[in-house]
Design an enzyme around this catalytic site. Structure first.
Site, PDB file in Angstrom:
ATOM      1  N   GLY A 160      27.444  53.848  23.892  1.00  0.00           N
ATOM      2  CA  GLY A 160      28.790  54.420  23.939  1.00  0.00           C
ATOM      3  C   GLY A 160      29.463  54.283  22.584  1.00  0.00           C
TER       4      GLY A 160
ATOM      5  N   GLU B 230      24.347  47.828  31.434  1.00  0.00           N
ATOM      6  CA  GLU B 230      24.354  46.368  31.302  1.00  0.00           C
ATOM      7  C   GLU B 230      23.327  45.736  32.239  1.00  0.00           C
ATOM      8  OE1 GLU B 230      26.514  45.971  28.589  1.00  0.00           O
ATOM      9  OE2 GLU B 230      24.999  44.412  28.628  1.00  0.00           O
TER      10      GLU B 230
HETATM   11  C1  LIG Z   1      38.070  45.026  25.733  1.00  0.00           C
HETATM   12  C2  LIG Z   1      36.955  45.519  26.538  1.00  0.00           C
HETATM   13  C3  LIG Z   1      36.445  44.487  27.460  1.00  0.00           C
HETATM   14  C4  LIG Z   1      35.397  44.654  28.160  1.00  0.00           C
HETATM   15  C5  LIG Z   1      34.567  45.820  28.062  1.00  0.00           C
HETATM   16  C6  LIG Z   1      33.210  45.379  27.945  1.00  0.00           C
HETATM   17  C7  LIG Z   1      32.208  46.150  27.667  1.00  0.00           C
HETATM   18  C8  LIG Z   1      32.187  47.549  27.465  1.00  0.00           C
HETATM   19  C9  LIG Z   1      32.272  48.311  28.680  1.00  0.00           C
HETATM   20  C10 LIG Z   1      31.304  48.660  29.456  1.00  0.00           C
HETATM   21  C11 LIG Z   1      29.911  48.592  29.067  1.00  0.00           C
HETATM   22  C12 LIG Z   1      29.483  49.940  28.762  1.00  0.00           C
HETATM   23  C13 LIG Z   1      28.272  50.182  28.573  1.00  0.00           C
HETATM   24  C14 LIG Z   1      27.163  49.223  28.805  1.00  0.00           C
HETATM   25  C15 LIG Z   1      26.374  48.927  27.579  1.00  0.00           C
HETATM   26  C16 LIG Z   1      24.910  48.640  27.872  1.00  0.00           C
HETATM   27  O1  LIG Z   1      24.390  49.028  28.868  1.00  0.00           O
HETATM   28  S1  LIG Z   1      24.098  47.765  26.686  1.00  0.00           S
HETATM   29  C17 LIG Z   1      22.424  47.710  27.195  1.00  0.00           C
HETATM   30  C18 LIG Z   1      22.233  46.768  28.323  1.00  0.00           C
HETATM   31  N1  LIG Z   1      20.834  46.625  28.587  1.00  0.00           N
HETATM   32  C19 LIG Z   1      20.391  45.824  29.512  1.00  0.00           C
HETATM   33  O2  LIG Z   1      21.151  45.191  30.219  1.00  0.00           O
HETATM   34  C20 LIG Z   1      18.906  45.676  29.603  1.00  0.00           C
HETATM   35  C21 LIG Z   1      18.459  44.915  30.808  1.00  0.00           C
HETATM   36  N2  LIG Z   1      17.278  44.146  30.512  1.00  0.00           N
HETATM   37  C22 LIG Z   1      17.319  42.829  30.183  1.00  0.00           C
HETATM   38  O3  LIG Z   1      18.376  42.215  30.141  1.00  0.00           O
HETATM   39  C23 LIG Z   1      16.047  42.101  29.904  1.00  0.00           C
HETATM   40  O4  LIG Z   1      15.132  42.826  29.235  1.00  0.00           O
HETATM   41  C24 LIG Z   1      15.429  41.504  31.187  1.00  0.00           C
HETATM   42  C25 LIG Z   1      16.297  40.310  31.516  1.00  0.00           C
HETATM   43  C26 LIG Z   1      15.425  42.465  32.353  1.00  0.00           C
HETATM   44  C27 LIG Z   1      13.973  41.061  30.976  1.00  0.00           C
HETATM   45  O5  LIG Z   1      13.832  40.518  29.707  1.00  0.00           O
HETATM   46  P1  LIG Z   1      12.478  39.901  29.142  1.00  0.00           P
HETATM   47  O6  LIG Z   1      12.658  39.522  27.738  1.00  0.00           O
HETATM   48  O7  LIG Z   1      11.362  40.784  29.503  1.00  0.00           O
HETATM   49  O8  LIG Z   1      12.541  38.627  29.927  1.00  0.00           O
HETATM   50  P2  LIG Z   1      11.642  37.931  30.970  1.00  0.00           P
HETATM   51  O9  LIG Z   1      10.256  37.812  30.463  1.00  0.00           O
HETATM   52  O10 LIG Z   1      11.872  38.544  32.308  1.00  0.00           O
HETATM   53  O11 LIG Z   1      12.371  36.586  30.823  1.00  0.00           O
HETATM   54  C28 LIG Z   1      12.127  35.671  29.775  1.00  0.00           C
HETATM   55  C29 LIG Z   1      13.043  34.485  29.973  1.00  0.00           C
HETATM   56  O12 LIG Z   1      14.329  34.811  29.446  1.00  0.00           O
HETATM   57  C30 LIG Z   1      15.305  34.637  30.447  1.00  0.00           C
HETATM   58  N3  LIG Z   1      16.363  35.609  30.185  1.00  0.00           N
HETATM   59  C31 LIG Z   1      16.290  36.939  30.282  1.00  0.00           C
HETATM   60  N4  LIG Z   1      17.482  37.479  29.942  1.00  0.00           N
HETATM   61  C32 LIG Z   1      18.284  36.468  29.602  1.00  0.00           C
HETATM   62  C33 LIG Z   1      19.642  36.399  29.157  1.00  0.00           C
HETATM   63  N5  LIG Z   1      20.390  37.490  29.005  1.00  0.00           N
HETATM   64  N6  LIG Z   1      20.147  35.189  28.883  1.00  0.00           N
HETATM   65  C34 LIG Z   1      19.414  34.061  29.059  1.00  0.00           C
HETATM   66  N7  LIG Z   1      18.135  34.073  29.477  1.00  0.00           N
HETATM   67  C35 LIG Z   1      17.579  35.258  29.752  1.00  0.00           C
HETATM   68  C36 LIG Z   1      14.576  34.854  31.734  1.00  0.00           C
HETATM   69  O13 LIG Z   1      15.254  34.261  32.797  1.00  0.00           O
HETATM   70  C37 LIG Z   1      13.268  34.181  31.437  1.00  0.00           C
HETATM   71  O14 LIG Z   1      13.438  32.792  31.553  1.00  0.00           O
HETATM   72  P3  LIG Z   1      12.217  31.860  31.959  1.00  0.00           P
HETATM   73  O15 LIG Z   1      12.823  30.502  32.008  1.00  0.00           O
HETATM   74  O16 LIG Z   1      11.777  32.340  33.319  1.00  0.00           O
HETATM   75  O17 LIG Z   1      11.175  32.041  30.930  1.00  0.00           O
HETATM   76  C1  LIG Z   2      27.186  55.291  31.177  1.00  0.00           C
HETATM   77  C2  LIG Z   2      26.162  54.471  30.450  1.00  0.00           C
HETATM   78  C3  LIG Z   2      26.531  53.774  29.314  1.00  0.00           C
HETATM   79  C4  LIG Z   2      25.588  53.057  28.580  1.00  0.00           C
HETATM   80  N1  LIG Z   2      25.956  52.435  27.434  1.00  0.00           N
HETATM   81  C5  LIG Z   2      25.022  51.802  26.681  1.00  0.00           C
HETATM   82  C6  LIG Z   2      25.359  51.210  25.433  1.00  0.00           C
HETATM   83  O1  LIG Z   2      26.515  51.216  25.008  1.00  0.00           O
HETATM   84  N2  LIG Z   2      24.376  50.646  24.711  1.00  0.00           N
HETATM   85  C7  LIG Z   2      23.087  50.584  25.129  1.00  0.00           C
HETATM   86  O2  LIG Z   2      22.245  50.062  24.418  1.00  0.00           O
HETATM   87  N3  LIG Z   2      22.744  51.119  26.328  1.00  0.00           N
HETATM   88  C8  LIG Z   2      23.671  51.724  27.097  1.00  0.00           C
HETATM   89  N4  LIG Z   2      23.321  52.268  28.318  1.00  0.00           N
HETATM   90  C9  LIG Z   2      21.938  52.177  28.765  1.00  0.00           C
HETATM   91  C10 LIG Z   2      21.778  51.223  29.941  1.00  0.00           C
HETATM   92  O3  LIG Z   2      21.963  49.902  29.554  1.00  0.00           O
HETATM   93  C11 LIG Z   2      20.414  51.433  30.589  1.00  0.00           C
HETATM   94  O4  LIG Z   2      20.374  52.738  31.101  1.00  0.00           O
HETATM   95  C12 LIG Z   2      20.166  50.410  31.659  1.00  0.00           C
HETATM   96  O5  LIG Z   2      19.936  49.137  31.094  1.00  0.00           O
HETATM   97  C13 LIG Z   2      19.016  50.783  32.601  1.00  0.00           C
HETATM   98  O6  LIG Z   2      17.860  50.975  31.898  1.00  0.00           O
HETATM   99  P1  LIG Z   2      16.955  52.297  32.067  1.00  0.00           P
HETATM  100  O7  LIG Z   2      17.836  53.463  31.855  1.00  0.00           O
HETATM  101  O8  LIG Z   2      15.812  52.088  31.185  1.00  0.00           O
HETATM  102  O9  LIG Z   2      16.517  52.288  33.566  1.00  0.00           O
HETATM  103  P2  LIG Z   2      15.023  52.130  34.083  1.00  0.00           P
HETATM  104  O10 LIG Z   2      14.574  50.742  33.812  1.00  0.00           O
HETATM  105  O11 LIG Z   2      14.184  53.231  33.581  1.00  0.00           O
HETATM  106  O12 LIG Z   2      15.273  52.285  35.634  1.00  0.00           O
HETATM  107  C14 LIG Z   2      14.781  53.372  36.436  1.00  0.00           C
HETATM  108  C15 LIG Z   2      14.401  52.822  37.813  1.00  0.00           C
HETATM  109  O13 LIG Z   2      13.307  51.926  37.675  1.00  0.00           O
HETATM  110  C16 LIG Z   2      13.556  50.705  38.338  1.00  0.00           C
HETATM  111  N5  LIG Z   2      12.909  49.614  37.605  1.00  0.00           N
HETATM  112  C17 LIG Z   2      12.800  49.458  36.259  1.00  0.00           C
HETATM  113  N6  LIG Z   2      12.153  48.330  35.966  1.00  0.00           N
HETATM  114  C18 LIG Z   2      11.809  47.751  37.123  1.00  0.00           C
HETATM  115  C19 LIG Z   2      11.128  46.556  37.482  1.00  0.00           C
HETATM  116  N7  LIG Z   2      10.668  45.700  36.552  1.00  0.00           N
HETATM  117  N8  LIG Z   2      10.959  46.278  38.786  1.00  0.00           N
HETATM  118  C20 LIG Z   2      11.441  47.092  39.727  1.00  0.00           C
HETATM  119  N9  LIG Z   2      12.097  48.245  39.455  1.00  0.00           N
HETATM  120  C21 LIG Z   2      12.286  48.565  38.171  1.00  0.00           C
HETATM  121  C22 LIG Z   2      15.070  50.574  38.332  1.00  0.00           C
HETATM  122  O14 LIG Z   2      15.511  49.753  39.414  1.00  0.00           O
HETATM  123  C23 LIG Z   2      15.510  52.026  38.489  1.00  0.00           C
HETATM  124  O15 LIG Z   2      15.540  52.325  39.857  1.00  0.00           O
HETATM  125  C24 LIG Z   2      24.259  52.982  29.051  1.00  0.00           C
HETATM  126  C25 LIG Z   2      23.893  53.657  30.224  1.00  0.00           C
HETATM  127  C26 LIG Z   2      24.828  54.392  30.922  1.00  0.00           C
HETATM  128  C27 LIG Z   2      24.416  55.113  32.168  1.00  0.00           C
END
Ligand SMILES: CC/C=C\C/C=C\C/C=C\C/C=C\CCC(=O)SCCNC(=O)CCNC(=O)[C@H](O)C(C)(C)COP(=O)(O)OP(=O)(O)OC[C@H]1O[C@@H](n2cnc3c(N)ncnc32)[C@H](O)[C@@H]1OP(=O)(O)O
Ligand SMILES: Cc1cc2nc3c(=O)[nH]c(=O)nc-3n(C[C@H](O)[C@H](O)[C@H](O)COP(=O)(O)OP(=O)(O)OC[C@H]3O[C@@H](n4cnc5c(N)ncnc54)[C@H](O)[C@@H]3O)c2cc1C
Length: 664
Positions: free
Chosen positions: A177, A424
């Protein structure tokens, strides 16, 4: 002249001190006064008008967003608002904008992952908005699997620079975003490569656009990814795409709190856990839980006020029909959502405390509570947003046909809110993280390591595995210890059952994949227990004001018993309660709804939302719904002319065809 109030009678029925409840909702008297003042400031400013935005084209909506953001910034400066007040102001403006990511992710990423030198260099410019930043992590090919990101940052010791590159189409950054059209900078997540070795994903501060002409810098391709769900809604945000063609940045722009690259190109991993690279996500997930209570409260406020105005059936002797809020089915759909809004508020408050605590510990190099903070933020983010998204749609249905009108505020709220279940961290992916944490905790139970924090109840597994619920009458379900034990027993029994099933697999990862649907249920049971227990803890506090604590007790019981009713299968199948005790819980729930009923309007008034923020004719404070709906209909552009554009070209020829046919 006294203002018309269609809810006056409802407001008179309230059995508690509304002003004190407003303070409980706001968290403190200070918070209440601040947020009340800022909300009114925004509501009274014509630039922040939002009633027309669903009619705007994408370009006009985006320009309107820029105008509002610039005006908000001017007000913040002119009025010398604190950071807290400024955040409140932006949230009351209620239009997703690049500023959310600048303040909510770009700055926190630098603060959390940068060194003190990096703070000194970047934060002053960011705080003054001399640079605007976003959070560029997700790529076209990978979002959830952060370790699978493909963008590379290759260190070149000759020039002391990193070379940022997008090697494939799927490595294009996609979604951030504020990236599409606004950001001058980004924290970019890329694979760090030194001496040909891949050290995994790290954050880098990268300038994207010129500070004078706003043009992309050489080697950078950047743009918006296109329209998203719904009209208006999240389309005010410029979610962007980004590609690098060997873009060079100085070495000191890698965020180096977690790991460093020396001048010689040596990779140094400090004693800080590598998971801190994910720290910004933990922070934002925590804020999303509090935001869930706001969005849910908003939808519930609209549906409750409208349900008290709307009447259907049951007129006797020419008297008024029944208010739909008096139908038991309406109450059983609405009041659990009202209770959930309060429950999420309190768990959000607690999570903020937990986050502050873990941050202080991290600063003192104590990383012991990080796994729990990750599990709690991930799990509660997932649970509260899924419930809230479904609840907004339920509130639309609770408002019948008028809920489908744009000016009910519910369609736009839904469209803006639902991506919270994905961004997130996808909600299922996050619940699986919680499940991993729980399975690890169960596996350590026999080792003498005592579970602490939110898993402390597992330390009492022996008792919880065989305890029997003592409920004999419906009112026995009002005892906090009975409720808590039922939720603890259910969570621990589901966890241990899953752990046992996992043990049957020779490869634990295969077992985890096979059992993942059950593991998700386990994680949900654990998260529901956290919310119930934090609500009960809140009630241990001294809560002043006539009847306030009593109302909160009722809401807490509604929250817990509606969950018990909804997940009765879990509670009975694990032997935590008998089917008859489940029926008694349902009986008690009905009695509780009757106690909520007279207080319902005051309980939503306690949210203290202005009509501007609610943005809903159905939810307006005075309840003058029909007149406003009627007036509003005439403002629709289609009603600008009596005969619509297109009549002559398209309608008239059809309407007149019988004349031609008749002449044939
Ligand atoms: C003023 C304004 C105020 C507020 C507004 C705020 C924000 C803005 C508004 C809204 C937001 C808008 C948009 C959103 C922006 C985004 O979406 S940013 C992108 C976000 N992306 C994700 O969230 C990705 C999701 N995926 C993950 O987090 C990770 O990849 C995973 C956790 C799913 C898996 O990671 P891996 O590295 O593969 O990990 P793993 O092998 O499963 O785990 C390894 C160990 O690490 C631990 N762990 C994983 N994540 C974390 C963490 N975040 N912190 C601490 N520890 C973590 C995990 O538990 C494992 O631990 P072990 O002890 O088992 O080894
Ligand atoms: C409105 C909006 C704003 C965003 N803003 C930002 C931003 O500012 N910055 C940024 O970096 N990103 C941003 N994103 C991206 C966002 O963080 C990702 O879309 C989100 O983390 C989900 O990842 P993906 O799209 O890869 O979904 P995918 O992982 O491809 O998910 C697709 C499907 O697969 C399933 N799935 C995936 N992995 C597994 C698993 N291991 N086991 C079981 N099921 C699984 C999910 O449950 C889901 O049903 C934004 C997204 C949106 C929609």
């Amino acid at each position: 002249m006294e203002a018309l109030d269609y809810h006056a009678e409802e407001r008179r029925k309230a059995e508690f001190n509304l002003d004190e409840m407003k303070i409980v909702w706001a968290g403190s008297r200070r918070n209440y006064e601040l947020s009340d003042r800022v909300a009114r400031l925004v509501a009274s400013d014509p630039v922040f008008r939002k009633d027309n935005r669903t009619m705007l084209t994408r370009k006009d909506l985006f320009k309107d967003t820029l105008r509002k953001a610039a005006h908000a910034w001017k007000r913040i400066i002119d009025l010398r608002l604190s950071e807290e007040e400024a955040n409140m102001l932006r949230s009351y403006v209620d239009q997703p904008a690049f500023t959310d990511l600048h303040w909510g992710m770009f700055i926190p990423a630098i603060k959390g992952q940068g060194t003190s030198e990096q703070h000194e260099k970047w934060l002053p410019m960011a705080y003054k908005m001399q640079i605007i930043g976003c959070y560029a992590q997700t790529e076209l090919g990978h979002g959830s699997n952060v370790q699978g990101l493909e963008t590379t940052a290759t260190f070149d010791p000759q020039t002391d620079e990193f070379d940022l590159h997008s090697p494939t189409l799927t490595s294009s950054k996609w979604w951030p975003g504020g990236l599409g059209k606004v950001s001058t900078h980004a924290v970019v997540y890329a694979r760090l490569i030194t001496g040909g070795q891949d050290h995994g994903v790290h954050g880098f501060i990268v300038q994207l656009r010129g500070l004078d002409d706003h043009l992309p810098l050489p080697g950078i391709t950047v743009g918006d990814i296109g329209m998203k769900f719904g009209s208006g809604a999240y389309n005010s945000m410029d979610n962007g795409l980004l590609r690098f063609d060997h873009v060079r940045i100085p070495r000191n722009q890698m965020l180096m709190r977690v790991s460093q690259v020396t001048r010689e190109g040596k990779f140094v991993q400090s004693d800080v856990p590598r998971q801190l690279v994910y720290g910004t996500m933990v922070y934002v997930r925590q804020t999303i839980v509090s935001d869930a209570s706001c969005a849910l409260a908003r939808a519930v406020c609209i549906a409750t006020r409208y349900s008290a105005v709307r009447r259907q059936f049951g007129s006797q002797n020419g008297g008024p029909e029944i208010q739909v809020i008096d139908y038991k089915t309406q109450q059983s759909r609405l009041f659990p959502l009202l209770a959930s809004a309060y429950a999420f508020r309190f768990v959000g408050e607690w999570l903020k405390w937990l986050y502050t605590d873990v941050t202080q510990r991290l600063q003192a190099n104590d990383f012991s509570t990080l796994p729990e903070a990750h599990a709690c933020t991930a799990g509660l983010k997932s649970m509260t947003t899924s419930v809230t998204a479904d609840a907004i749609e339920e509130c639309r249905k609770l408002c019948g046909g008028h809920g489908y009108l744009s000016n009910s505020g519910l369609p736009e709220l839904f469209a803006v809110y639902i991506p919270t279940c994905t961004y997130e961290g996808d909600n299922v992916v996050l619940l699986l993280q919680v499940a991993r944490f729980l399975m690890k905790t169960v596996s350590q139970l026999g080792s003498g390591k005592k579970p602490v924090g939110t898993t402390a109840y597992m330390g009492r597994a022996e008792h919880l595995m065989q305890c029997r619920c003592e409920v004999e009458m419906a009112q026995d379900w009002l005892k906090p210890s009975t409720i808590l034990e039922a939720f603890e027993a259910r969570a621990v029994r589901m966890s241990i059952a899953c752990a046992k099933s996992l043990g049957k697999f020779s490869n634990p990862e295969d077992g985890f994949a096979e059992l993942s649907p059950d593991l998700v249920e386990v994680a949900i049971a654990h998260c529901q227990l956290i919310v119930v227990s934090k609500f009960l803890e809140k009630l241990q506090q001294d809560i002043p004001g006539k009847g306030v604590k009593r109302q909160l007790e009722i809401l807490c019981n509604v929250y817990a018993l509606h969950l018990l009713h909804k997940h009765l299968g879990d509670f009975v199948a694990t032997g935590c309660i008998t089917p008859n005790q489940g029926a008694l819980a349902n009986e008690q729930l009905r009695l509780l709804y009757a106690q909520v009923r007279p207080n319902a309007i005051a309980l939503v008034d306690a949210f203290n939302y202005t009509d501007h923020y609610l943005g809903s004719i159905l939810g307006c404070y005075d309840g003058n719904v029909y007149q406003k709906l009627y007036q509003e209909a005439w403002k629709d552009p289609l009603n600008d002319t009596v005969v619509p554009d297109g009549y002559l070209e398209y309608l008239r020829p059809i309407l007149k065809q019988h004349i031609r046919t008749a002449r044939l």
